[in-house]
Scaffold this motif. Structure first.
Motif, PDB file in Angstrom:
ATOM      1  N   THR A 196      -8.775  14.326  -4.330  1.00  0.00           N
ATOM      2  CA  THR A 196      -7.476  13.990  -3.764  1.00  0.00           C
ATOM      3  C   THR A 196      -7.666  13.931  -2.254  1.00  0.00           C
ATOM      4  OG1 THR A 196      -5.128  14.528  -3.753  1.00  0.00           O
ATOM      5  CG2 THR A 196      -6.646  16.378  -3.553  1.00  0.00           C
ATOM      6  N   TYR A 197      -6.600  13.669  -1.515  1.00  0.00           N
ATOM      7  CA  TYR A 197      -6.776  13.420  -0.086  1.00  0.00           C
ATOM      8  C   TYR A 197      -5.666  14.059   0.737  1.00  0.00           C
ATOM      9  CZ  TYR A 197      -9.764   9.828  -2.071  1.00  0.00           C
ATOM     10  OH  TYR A 197     -10.728   9.173  -2.795  1.00  0.00           O
ATOM     11  N   GLU A 198      -6.057  14.522   1.894  1.00  0.00           N
ATOM     12  CA  GLU A 198      -5.078  14.965   2.885  1.00  0.00           C
ATOM     13  C   GLU A 198      -5.078  13.942   4.019  1.00  0.00           C
ATOM     14  OE1 GLU A 198      -4.223  18.603   6.039  1.00  0.00           O
ATOM     15  OE2 GLU A 198      -5.958  18.696   4.680  1.00  0.00           O
ATOM     16  N   ILE A 199      -3.908  13.416   4.315  1.00  0.00           N
ATOM     17  CA  ILE A 199      -3.785  12.411   5.374  1.00  0.00           C
ATOM     18  C   ILE A 199      -3.127  13.062   6.579  1.00  0.00           C
ATOM     19  CG2 ILE A 199      -2.800  10.173   5.989  1.00  0.00           C
ATOM     20  CD1 ILE A 199      -2.870   9.465   3.023  1.00  0.00           C
ATOM     21  N   THR A 200      -3.805  13.025   7.719  1.00  0.00           N
ATOM     22  CA  THR A 200      -3.284  13.669   8.923  1.00  0.00           C
ATOM     23  C   THR A 200      -3.290  12.676  10.088  1.00  0.00           C
ATOM     24  OG1 THR A 200      -5.473  14.436   9.631  1.00  0.00           O
ATOM     25  CG2 THR A 200      -4.214  15.890   8.177  1.00  0.00           C
ATOM     26  N   ARG A 201      -2.551  13.018  11.108  1.00  0.00           N
ATOM     27  CA  ARG A 201      -2.552  12.212  12.328  1.00  0.00           C
ATOM     28  C   ARG A 201      -2.987  13.103  13.483  1.00  0.00           C
ATOM     29  NH1 ARG A 201       2.796  10.926  13.196  1.00  0.00           N
ATOM     30  NH2 ARG A 201       2.827   8.685  12.881  1.00  0.00           N
ATOM     31  N   SER A 202      -3.946  12.618  14.247  1.00  0.00           N
ATOM     32  CA  SER A 202      -4.347  13.353  15.435  1.00  0.00           C
ATOM     33  C   SER A 202      -4.114  12.459  16.652  1.00  0.00           C
ATOM     34  CB  SER A 202      -5.806  13.797  15.348  1.00  0.00           C
ATOM     35  OG  SER A 202      -6.660  12.903  15.989  1.00  0.00           O
ATOM     36  N   PHE A 203      -3.810  13.077  17.789  1.00  0.00           N
ATOM     37  CA  PHE A 203      -3.538  12.307  19.012  1.00  0.00           C
ATOM     38  C   PHE A 203      -4.769  11.500  19.416  1.00  0.00           C
ATOM     39  CE2 PHE A 203      -3.732  11.982  23.672  1.00  0.00           C
ATOM     40  CZ  PHE A 203      -2.559  11.273  23.903  1.00  0.00           C
ATOM     41  N   ASP A 237     -10.962   5.863   3.813  1.00  0.00           N
ATOM     42  CA  ASP A 237      -9.825   5.325   4.549  1.00  0.00           C
ATOM     43  C   ASP A 237      -8.644   5.101   3.610  1.00  0.00           C
ATOM     44  OD1 ASP A 237     -10.123   2.891   3.210  1.00  0.00           O
ATOM     45  OD2 ASP A 237     -11.373   2.034   4.783  1.00  0.00           O
ATOM     46  N   LEU A 238      -7.549   4.603   4.153  1.00  0.00           N
ATOM     47  CA  LEU A 238      -6.323   4.455   3.376  1.00  0.00           C
ATOM     48  C   LEU A 238      -6.480   3.478   2.217  1.00  0.00           C
ATOM     49  CD1 LEU A 238      -3.742   4.416   6.293  1.00  0.00           C
ATOM     50  CD2 LEU A 238      -4.233   6.286   4.728  1.00  0.00           C
ATOM     51  N   LEU A 239      -7.363   2.511   2.350  1.00  0.00           N
ATOM     52  CA  LEU A 239      -7.579   1.572   1.257  1.00  0.00           C
ATOM     53  C   LEU A 239      -8.233   2.279   0.067  1.00  0.00           C
ATOM     54  CD1 LEU A 239      -7.226  -1.336   0.382  1.00  0.00           C
ATOM     55  CD2 LEU A 239      -9.507  -1.835   1.301  1.00  0.00           C
ATOM     56  N   ASP A 240      -9.152   3.208   0.361  1.00  0.00           N
ATOM     57  CA  ASP A 240      -9.752   4.010  -0.711  1.00  0.00           C
ATOM     58  C   ASP A 240      -8.699   4.856  -1.424  1.00  0.00           C
ATOM     59  OD1 ASP A 240     -12.357   3.124  -0.208  1.00  0.00           O
ATOM     60  OD2 ASP A 240     -12.610   4.606   1.381  1.00  0.00           O
ATOM     61  N   VAL A 241      -7.810   5.454  -0.641  1.00  0.00           N
ATOM     62  CA  VAL A 241      -6.743   6.270  -1.220  1.00  0.00           C
ATOM     63  C   VAL A 241      -5.871   5.416  -2.131  1.00  0.00           C
ATOM     64  CG1 VAL A 241      -4.736   7.709  -0.718  1.00  0.00           C
ATOM     65  CG2 VAL A 241      -6.736   7.804   0.783  1.00  0.00           C
ATOM     66  N   MET A 258       0.817  -1.206   0.000  1.00  0.00           N
ATOM     67  CA  MET A 258       0.000   0.000   0.000  1.00  0.00           C
ATOM     68  C   MET A 258       0.861   1.272   0.000  1.00  0.00           C
ATOM     69  SD  MET A 258      -2.913   1.113   2.751  1.00  0.00           S
ATOM     70  CE  MET A 258      -3.838  -0.379   2.453  1.00  0.00           C
ATOM     71  N   SER A 259       1.938   1.274   0.745  1.00  0.00           N
ATOM     72  CA  SER A 259       2.686   2.512   0.967  1.00  0.00           C
ATOM     73  C   SER A 259       3.260   3.177  -0.277  1.00  0.00           C
ATOM     74  CB  SER A 259       3.801   2.276   1.991  1.00  0.00           C
ATOM     75  OG  SER A 259       4.655   1.248   1.547  1.00  0.00           O
ATOM     76  N   PRO A 260       3.680   2.453  -1.349  1.00  0.00           N
ATOM     77  CA  PRO A 260       4.238   3.170  -2.499  1.00  0.00           C
ATOM     78  C   PRO A 260       3.271   4.191  -3.108  1.00  0.00           C
ATOM     79  CG  PRO A 260       4.750   0.845  -2.648  1.00  0.00           C
ATOM     80  CD  PRO A 260       3.795   0.998  -1.505  1.00  0.00           C
ATOM     81  N   SER A 261       1.952   3.941  -3.025  1.00  0.00           N
ATOM     82  CA  SER A 261       0.989   4.876  -3.589  1.00  0.00           C
ATOM     83  C   SER A 261       0.511   5.908  -2.577  1.00  0.00           C
ATOM     84  CB  SER A 261      -0.228   4.114  -4.142  1.00  0.00           C
ATOM     85  OG  SER A 261       0.139   3.387  -5.283  1.00  0.00           O
ATOM     86  N   ILE A 262       0.950   5.782  -1.343  1.00  0.00           N
ATOM     87  CA  ILE A 262       0.544   6.737  -0.311  1.00  0.00           C
ATOM     88  C   ILE A 262       1.811   7.278   0.356  1.00  0.00           C
ATOM     89  CG2 ILE A 262      -0.946   7.131   1.679  1.00  0.00           C
ATOM     90  CD1 ILE A 262      -2.528   4.697   0.979  1.00  0.00           C
ATOM     91  N   PHE A 263       2.457   8.179  -0.374  1.00  0.00           N
ATOM     92  CA  PHE A 263       3.758   8.677   0.081  1.00  0.00           C
ATOM     93  C   PHE A 263       3.662   9.500   1.362  1.00  0.00           C
ATOM     94  CE2 PHE A 263       1.975  11.326  -3.269  1.00  0.00           C
ATOM     95  CZ  PHE A 263       1.886  12.562  -2.667  1.00  0.00           C
ATOM     96  N   GLU A 264       2.455  10.072   1.660  1.00  0.00           N
ATOM     97  CA  GLU A 264       2.308  10.878   2.882  1.00  0.00           C
ATOM     98  C   GLU A 264       2.554  10.063   4.142  1.00  0.00           C
ATOM     99  OE1 GLU A 264       0.174  10.699   0.422  1.00  0.00           O
ATOM    100  OE2 GLU A 264      -0.937  12.560   0.058  1.00  0.00           O
ATOM    101  N   LEU A 265       2.295   8.737   4.071  1.00  0.00           N
ATOM    102  CA  LEU A 265       2.502   7.899   5.255  1.00  0.00           C
ATOM    103  C   LEU A 265       3.966   7.878   5.671  1.00  0.00           C
ATOM    104  CD1 LEU A 265       0.191   4.855   4.405  1.00  0.00           C
ATOM    105  CD2 LEU A 265      -0.321   6.837   5.844  1.00  0.00           C
ATOM    106  N   VAL A 266       4.849   7.981   4.692  1.00  0.00           N
ATOM    107  CA  VAL A 266       6.278   8.038   4.987  1.00  0.00           C
ATOM    108  C   VAL A 266       6.614   9.375   5.628  1.00  0.00           C
ATOM    109  CG1 VAL A 266       8.599   7.967   3.994  1.00  0.00           C
ATOM    110  CG2 VAL A 266       6.799   6.461   3.105  1.00  0.00           C
TER     111      VAL A 266
END
Length: 299
Positions: free
Chosen positions: A58-65, A29-33, A1-9
């Motif tokens: 397109t998508y913005e991927i964020t992390r919240s506590f 979710d990430l699978l949709d992305v 999955m990660s090669p197509s979702i570079f924001e995770l890196v």
């Protein structure tokens, strides 16, 4: 999955966070992305009329506590087949605001047919100005095109304005100086309305002053020239690009708008001198004589 979702890196996402996201039942979710981007990368569709489930998202991927990894859908296009609807909408909006004369509404730079070397150079420079606009605009770099009537000055700047809108989505204000000055001096509009037009010229992202000097015959021309001087000085100080066409040459422009203002304009502008006869009337008997007379080109 990660090669197509570079924001995770970029956000150092862990495998545990990714698994958690896929079990959280977000609207996206990430699978949709992953599916979206993989489909788009491998897309070979040529059917422009058929809707694609992934188009223009397109998508913005964020992390919240609190919620961990979240995917936020953004309505911004990146489709290779269909144009971004926002870009189409914004382009049409900017074209309407441009308010071009009807005679020139369909003109483009690439349709301009040069008749001699100076006109070929002008066409090339205008295309280069559009392509390099972002860098030039940051410097407040403008353009002055001078030359006799009928050599295509207005055609070039109309095409240039449309190119800036189409490629860069920047607003352009087109002002026919003769018409504007006549209205400014003799028009019945209130002082506040006239002041508003001047403020609009000052603040425009890109200002086109077409046929500067056409107002010379006005009996109260000093009023109009004073307003134009204020606009040009303001735009120079704010590093805003201004594009000018005129039948006057450099010395005449300097005398007409004043050496101080012309010095500012000249210091922030590329200068083009078009030559040739009036292509509208094919009349060579004008004050510019046979300068740049059209000659047959070698086969």
């Amino acid at each position: 999955m990660s090669p197509s979702i570079f924001e995770l890196v970029d956000i150092d996402a862990t495998n545990a966070e990714i698994v958690q996201n896929l079990s959280d039942h977000w609207p996206v979710d990430l699978l949709d992305v992953y599916t979206h981007r993989t489909d788009c990368e491998n897309c070979t569709r040529i059917d422009y009329d058929k809707e694609c489930p992934h188009v223009l998202q397109t998508y913005e991927i964020t992390r919240s506590f609190k919620d961990g990894l979240q995917v936020i859908p953004e309505p911004v296009g990146g489709c290779k087949v269909k144009a971004d609807p926002y870009k189409l909408f914004r382009t049409e909006e900017l074209y309407r605001d441009l308010k071009l004369p009807k005679e020139f509404a369909d003109k483009t730079i690439r349709e301009y047919e040069p008749k001699n070397d100076s006109q070929k150079s002008a066409r090339t420079l205008c295309i280069g100005y559009v392509n390099g606009f972002i860098e030039l605009a940051l410097k407040g770099q403008g353009l002055v095109i001078s030359g006799p009537t009928g050599t295509g000055k207005t055609h070039l700047v109309v095409g240039l304005a449309k190119g800036i809108i189409t490629q860069h989505l920047r607003s352009v204000s087109f002002v026919d100086v003769g018409t504007w000055a006549s209205d400014f001096v003799y028009g019945s509009r209130s002082f506040d309305e006239k002041k508003k037009t001047i403020e609009g010229m000052k603040s425009a992202e890109v200002l086109v002053l077409d046929d500067l000097g056409a107002e010379k015959e006005l009996s109260s021309k000093a009023t109009a020239i004073g307003a134009i001087q204020l606009v040009l000085k303001h735009r120079y100080n704010q590093a805003k690009p201004t594009i000018i066409t005129s039948n006057l040459n450099q010395d005449e422009l300097s005398e007409y708008i004043g050496q101080r203002v012309w010095s500012r304009v000249r210091g922030k502008s590329m200068f083009l001198n078009l030559t040739g006869y009036d292509h509208r009337t094919a009349n060579r008997n004008h004050e510019w004589g046979d300068i740049g007379e059209l000659r047959e080109e070698p086969a």
